[in-house]
Design a protein around this motif. Sequence first.
Motif, PDB file in Angstrom:
ATOM      1  N   THR A  28      -1.507  -7.178   9.931  1.00 13.63           N
ATOM      2  CA  THR A  28      -1.901  -6.917   8.340  1.00 13.63           C
ATOM      3  C   THR A  28      -0.826  -6.971   7.450  1.00 13.63           C
ATOM      4  OG1 THR A  28      -3.816  -5.334   9.139  1.00 13.63           O
ATOM      5  CG2 THR A  28      -3.007  -5.082   6.893  1.00 13.63           C
ATOM      6  N   ALA A  29       0.390  -6.188   7.924  1.00 12.64           N
ATOM      7  CA  ALA A  29       1.553  -6.196   7.126  1.00 12.64           C
ATOM      8  C   ALA A  29       2.174  -7.557   7.113  1.00 12.64           C
ATOM      9  CB  ALA A  29       2.698  -5.326   7.863  1.00 12.64           C
ATOM     10  N   SER A  41      -0.257   4.344   0.847  1.00 13.54           N
ATOM     11  CA  SER A  41      -1.088   5.384   1.431  1.00 13.54           C
ATOM     12  C   SER A  41      -0.032   5.643   2.543  1.00 13.54           C
ATOM     13  CB  SER A  41      -2.259   4.686   2.249  1.00 13.54           C
ATOM     14  OG  SER A  41      -1.778   3.830   3.034  1.00 13.54           O
ATOM     15  N   ARG A  79       8.840  -3.191   6.863  1.00 16.68           N
ATOM     16  CA  ARG A  79       8.318  -4.160   6.115  1.00 16.68           C
ATOM     17  C   ARG A  79       9.240  -4.822   5.254  1.00 16.68           C
ATOM     18  NH1 ARG A  79       4.620   0.325   4.344  1.00 16.68           N
ATOM     19  NH2 ARG A  79       4.299  -0.627   2.249  1.00 16.68           N
ATOM     20  N   GLU A 135       0.572   3.788   8.059  1.00 16.36           N
ATOM     21  CA  GLU A 135       1.373   2.425   8.002  1.00 16.36           C
ATOM     22  C   GLU A 135       0.310   1.435   8.655  1.00 16.36           C
ATOM     23  OE1 GLU A 135       4.061   2.039   6.805  1.00 16.36           O
ATOM     24  OE2 GLU A 135       5.049   3.899   6.792  1.00 16.36           O
ATOM     25  N   PRO A 136       0.324   0.269   7.944  1.00 19.14           N
ATOM     26  CA  PRO A 136      -0.451  -0.861   8.368  1.00 19.14           C
ATOM     27  C   PRO A 136      -0.257  -1.325   9.692  1.00 19.14           C
ATOM     28  CG  PRO A 136       1.246  -1.724   6.906  1.00 19.14           C
ATOM     29  CD  PRO A 136       1.431  -0.335   6.807  1.00 19.14           C
ATOM     30  N   ASP A 137      -0.957  -1.983  10.500  1.00 18.86           N
ATOM     31  CA  ASP A 137      -0.526  -2.780  11.719  1.00 18.86           C
ATOM     32  C   ASP A 137       0.205  -3.800  11.386  1.00 18.86           C
ATOM     33  OD1 ASP A 137      -2.122  -4.712  11.215  1.00 18.86           O
ATOM     34  OD2 ASP A 137      -3.901  -3.901  12.252  1.00 18.86           O
ATOM     35  N   ASP A 160      -0.025  -9.623   4.425  1.00 21.28           N
ATOM     36  CA  ASP A 160       0.321  -8.980   2.960  1.00 21.28           C
ATOM     37  C   ASP A 160       1.761  -9.569   2.460  1.00 21.28           C
ATOM     38  OD1 ASP A 160      -0.108  -7.214   0.739  1.00 21.28           O
ATOM     39  OD2 ASP A 160       1.575  -6.255   1.611  1.00 21.28           O
ATOM     40  N   SER A 178       0.911  -1.091  -0.070  1.00 10.32           N
ATOM     41  CA  SER A 178       0.113  -0.277  -0.083  1.00 10.32           C
ATOM     42  C   SER A 178       0.876   1.301   0.007  1.00 10.32           C
ATOM     43  CB  SER A 178      -1.033   0.022   1.260  1.00 10.32           C
ATOM     44  OG  SER A 178      -1.576   1.133   1.322  1.00 10.32           O
TER      45      SER A 178
END
Length: 473
Positions: A134-135, A126, A234, A129-131, A138, A124
Amino acid sequence: MPPLGPPYVAPAVPPPPTFPPSPPENWPAPPPLVPEPDAGPPPYGGGGQHREPGDPRRGALLIAAIGAAAIVIVGVLAWGQSSDDSNTRFIAGAPTTTSPLATDSESSATDSSTSESGDSDSASSSNAEPDLQTAVLDIQQFVERQRGLKFKTNVDVQLATDDELTQMLDQELAKEGPALAESQQVLRALGLIPPTFDLTKAERDLLDNSVLGFYDPETKKLVVRGTEVTPFVRDTLAHELTHALDDQWFVLDRPQLDAADDETGFGFTALTEGDATRVEQAYLKSLSPRERAAVVKEQQDLVLAHPEIFALPQVLRDIIQEPYTDGPLLVEAILDAGDRPRLDAAFQQPPTTSEQVIDPDRFLDGEGAVPVPAPAADGTVQDKGALGAFMFEEILLGSGRTSDVDEAVTGWGGDTYVTWMDASGKTCLRDSFVGDTPDDTQELAAALSQWAPDVKATVTAPAGQPGTFTVCS
């Protein structure tokens, strides 16, 4: 390997391996790499060296290895950015935590797989930042697509502060005492580190300041330095989750490799780090330009915060860097030769020499080391092992006297060293070596003779016999 004249014995070239259409659910345990204690020392031309029961000595140099899956940053220097702002290139005096972004030519192998997966492989872009959960989910999907394997179970992933990570790494470092002691003896004797250099302290400082994350194949835990799921975190997760996936299929916890008196531990580390780095590079390419820039910034900030890393002896930086530089090239060569099934098979039967890592064709052709009997020591033997083509290269490069190091090392065929303490308390090392041919043995001996005066070493190479060098420091 070309035929060798007497008294050399060329090992038989194994038949080409056959590869299953897909990895089995449970690989058989890797075969033991050292003989049973009652086997006795093998004759010249036989297998590895004899090891007494319970002997903690290790033959492979071990620097900054947490299990087989630590990501270490020792130096990152940005030298430019492409005109389209899509490929920032790094060069490093030692491995980056996340290997350098590849240039267009270097990353062509990953371009097709990335483009085929489309936008779904891109993280993503955006600002939010994802939690962590979720990261991880993914990135797991991305790793599965790149690796061609599925995770069998969820991975225990946690973020750790600097202090928390330091505590974990100190616990791991305590397990590596015997290996570090041997490495220090060998490097001191070869004149590659100063006589008073404390390798254990250097290792502790390096781990405390430079490890971004690690996957422990014993506990199955994955730890990444950080408190937020930034693009840099990530990117690190992509590397370490690849280790976790490979571990679920092929078992990365193989203490028998580290215990062997050859370079199998070196080869296996290069294979595992090479695979993780290859997947990580693909993930990095999938990020948006803004996210890649954030990864670059965080890398550079970490390096600038720890300039003392650059004071490490060159040999240590080279040893640390090797799995992250030649490892990916090894993996790409394996994939080019047989696609994923051959890479899967390589995890079951990994490279056994640093030469196979430096020159993957040697691995693909089944060319291992020529067995060499251990030389006699002038005292009680403390350690024995193999220096390998990589360390011969370090020796010759360190002297700065050999005109063509690559040419000399290319002919390396095999070697075995022993160490002992002399009456004055100096560490002494004697290494017996052979080339691929008798002429290669003489060429390697001639190159070592140029290095010998710097460290007061003696080199002998009787015609038709293994060469030998002896050094005390």
